[in-house]
Structure formats: structure tokens, C-alpha cells
Design a protein around this motif. Structure first.
Motif, mmCIF file in Angstrom:
data_model
loop_
_atom_site.group_PDB
_atom_site.id
_atom_site.type_symbol
_atom_site.label_atom_id
_atom_site.label_comp_id
_atom_site.label_asym_id
_atom_site.label_seq_id
_atom_site.Cartn_x
_atom_site.Cartn_y
_atom_site.Cartn_z
ATOM 1 N N PRO A 218 0.641 -1.164 0.094
ATOM 2 C CA PRO A 218 0.183 -0.035 -0.027
ATOM 3 C C PRO A 218 1.097 1.265 -0.139
ATOM 4 O O PRO A 218 0.474 2.293 -0.571
ATOM 5 C CB PRO A 218 -0.876 -0.282 1.364
ATOM 6 C CG PRO A 218 -0.101 -1.195 2.236
ATOM 7 C CD PRO A 218 0.584 -1.888 1.262
ATOM 8 N N ASP B 217 -2.904 7.226 2.322
ATOM 9 C CA ASP B 217 -2.407 5.950 2.788
ATOM 10 C C ASP B 217 -2.458 5.683 4.325
ATOM 11 O O ASP B 217 -2.101 4.293 4.847
ATOM 12 C CB ASP B 217 -1.157 5.378 2.308
ATOM 13 C CG ASP B 217 -1.294 4.864 0.663
ATOM 14 O OD1 ASP B 217 -2.354 4.740 0.316
ATOM 15 O OD2 ASP B 217 -0.078 5.131 -0.175
ATOM 16 N N PRO C 160 -5.026 2.212 4.376
ATOM 17 C CA PRO C 160 -4.589 1.019 4.197
ATOM 18 C C PRO C 160 -3.706 0.502 5.024
ATOM 19 O O PRO C 160 -3.810 -0.572 5.800
ATOM 20 C CB PRO C 160 -3.701 0.846 2.774
ATOM 21 C CG PRO C 160 -3.562 2.266 2.407
ATOM 22 C CD PRO C 160 -4.889 3.156 3.047
ATOM 23 N N HIS D 239 -7.924 -1.430 0.732
ATOM 24 C CA HIS D 239 -8.758 0.016 0.308
ATOM 25 C C HIS D 239 -10.057 0.075 0.282
ATOM 26 O O HIS D 239 -10.876 -0.721 -0.300
ATOM 27 C CB HIS D 239 -8.099 0.075 -1.092
ATOM 28 C CG HIS D 239 -6.616 0.156 -1.342
ATOM 29 N ND1 HIS D 239 -5.889 -1.105 -1.714
ATOM 30 C CD2 HIS D 239 -5.572 1.123 -1.461
ATOM 31 C CE1 HIS D 239 -4.669 -0.763 -1.854
ATOM 32 N NE2 HIS D 239 -4.329 0.576 -1.534
ATOM 33 N N HIS E 185 -10.243 5.467 -0.721
ATOM 34 C CA HIS E 185 -9.559 5.264 -2.210
ATOM 35 C C HIS E 185 -10.800 5.392 -3.050
ATOM 36 O O HIS E 185 -11.083 4.227 -3.888
ATOM 37 C CB HIS E 185 -8.797 4.135 -2.275
ATOM 38 C CG HIS E 185 -7.457 4.062 -1.347
ATOM 39 N ND1 HIS E 185 -7.113 4.200 -0.072
ATOM 40 C CD2 HIS E 185 -6.262 4.242 -2.272
ATOM 41 C CE1 HIS E 185 -6.021 4.399 0.032
ATOM 42 N NE2 HIS E 185 -5.349 4.653 -1.205
ATOM 43 N N HIS F 245 -3.039 9.905 -6.714
ATOM 44 C CA HIS F 245 -3.120 8.771 -5.876
ATOM 45 C C HIS F 245 -4.123 7.567 -6.161
ATOM 46 O O HIS F 245 -3.446 6.718 -6.377
ATOM 47 C CB HIS F 245 -3.045 9.338 -4.388
ATOM 48 C CG HIS F 245 -2.698 8.017 -3.405
ATOM 49 N ND1 HIS F 245 -1.601 7.916 -2.780
ATOM 50 C CD2 HIS F 245 -3.367 7.036 -2.930
ATOM 51 C CE1 HIS F 245 -1.586 6.954 -1.931
ATOM 52 N NE2 HIS F 245 -2.864 6.315 -2.145
ATOM 53 N N ASP G 285 -3.328 3.723 -7.757
ATOM 54 C CA ASP G 285 -3.648 3.010 -6.969
ATOM 55 C C ASP G 285 -4.938 1.979 -7.746
ATOM 56 O O ASP G 285 -4.778 0.875 -7.327
ATOM 57 C CB ASP G 285 -4.213 3.316 -5.451
ATOM 58 C CG ASP G 285 -3.033 3.418 -4.565
ATOM 59 O OD1 ASP G 285 -2.100 3.123 -4.924
ATOM 60 O OD2 ASP G 285 -3.319 3.550 -3.381
HETATM 61 ZN ZN LIG Z 1 -2.903 4.277 -1.463
#
Ligand SMILES: [Zn+2]
Length: 175
Positions: A2, A35, A38, A50, A54, A115, A119
Motif C-alpha cells: 500500500p 495511505d 490501508p 483499500h 480510495h 493517488h 492505486d
Molecule cells: Zn493508496
């Protein structure tokens, strides 16, 4: 994984293009803030790393929080950066520590949106359109290896542009 510094690669290019209109340090804070989800889920023993954060919706909310907190926090980190420089390094690496709201907001939202986009290509459990769509349409459009290499290349290109511009400015200043 992550947590990856590879998110910072595109950030270097955004900084190279945006200059004073884009805060790289706030961009970095945005990566960290995203993050926390996660990390928290991992520490809590969850299989799904996630969740709602996210997504575009989550990135908008986290971006707004980072935009507000990023100005004082980013300024503090930049002062710490300057403080650690030797006099010789200062000529090259000294940075302006007063952040404007515009560059803070740019760093925050470009940070959180890029991001989730990266991701969602990397991780199958990311739901970009949550809560409206529970499917990840972007996962695997590029292999993770290629994406990593792309982020790394962007980082190198961004840093090279920033250093070249800084070198050129110094030359102009010295006449
Ligand atoms: Zn992330």
C-alpha cells in the motif's frame, strides 16, 4: 504494497511544470494522508486494504483536509528542510517556506486524485467510483511493473527539469 514512494514520481513532474503554483511537500502529505487508510486497515487485521477513502469521493474529502492542514504543516516541514542545509547546500536547495493557498490546494488535490488513479490501476480492491460503482475498471490496464517504471522515470525527469531550471536561474542571477 500500500505504501509506495513511487507516487512521488509524477509529483516531481507536476512540480517541474507547476513551479510556485504547486506545492510538492503538500503533494507528499496528501500521499501519506491517503495511505493512512490501508495502514489502519492493515493494523486492524482487515483483508481489504483499500476502502471508501480510495475513491474519487474519498480523495476529494482527504484533499480538502490536506489543503487546510497542509499550509501550516507543509510550511513547518519546509523550514525544517532549510534548517538542515549546510551553507553550501543552501545556495542550491533553499526553498521558500511560505505556502500560498493556491499552491497548497494544488498539491493537495493533485496529490489525492493522482493517488487514487495510480492505486486503482495497481490494486484490484480500489473502487474509484464508490459508492456509485463497485467495480474497478482500471486495474491492470498497465502492468504494475510498467507503472512502477513509468513513475520512476517521471520522477527522474521531474528532478532533472527542476535542477536544470534552478541551475539556469542561478546563472542568470549571477549575471
Ligand atoms: Zn493508496
Amino acid at each position: 504494497m500500500p505504501i509506495t514512494p513511487l507516487h512521488l514520481g509524477p509529483g516531481a513532474v507536476f512540480k517541474a511544470i507547476g513551479g510556485r503554483r504547486f506545492s510538492f511537500v503538500v503533494f507528499g502529505l496528501a500521499q501519506f494522508a491517503m495511505d493512512l487508510e490501508p495502514i489502519g486497515r492493515f493494523l486492524g487485521g482487515s483483508n481489504l486494504l483499500h476502502g471508501p477513502v480510495h475513491s474519487i469521493l474519498g480523495a476529494t474529502i482527504v484533499g480538502a483536509i490536506v489543503a487546510v492542514l497542509g499550509k501550516p504543516l507543509g510550511g513547518r516541514l519546509l523550514r525544517l528542510w532549510n534548517w538542515r542545509l549546510s551553507p553550501r547546500q543552501r545556495e542550491w536547495l533553499h526553498v521558500e517556506t511560505r505556502l500560498t493557498w493556491r499552491e497548497t490546494a494544488a498539491g493537495a488535490f493533485v496529490g489525492t486524485y493522482s493517488h487514487v488513479l495510480l492505486d486503482s490501476i495497481m490494486h484490484p480492491d480500489v473502487r474509484l467510483m464508490y459508492p456509485f460503482r463497485e467495480v474497478n475498471d482500471l486495474v491492470g490496464i498497465i502492468s504494475v511493473e510498467k507503472l512502477d517504471a513509468l513513475c520512476l522515470a517521471l520522477g527522474v525527469i521531474g528532478v532533472l527539469i527542476i535542477l536544470t531550471v534552478s541551475f539556469w536561474r542561478r546563472k542568470v542571477h549571477q549575471g
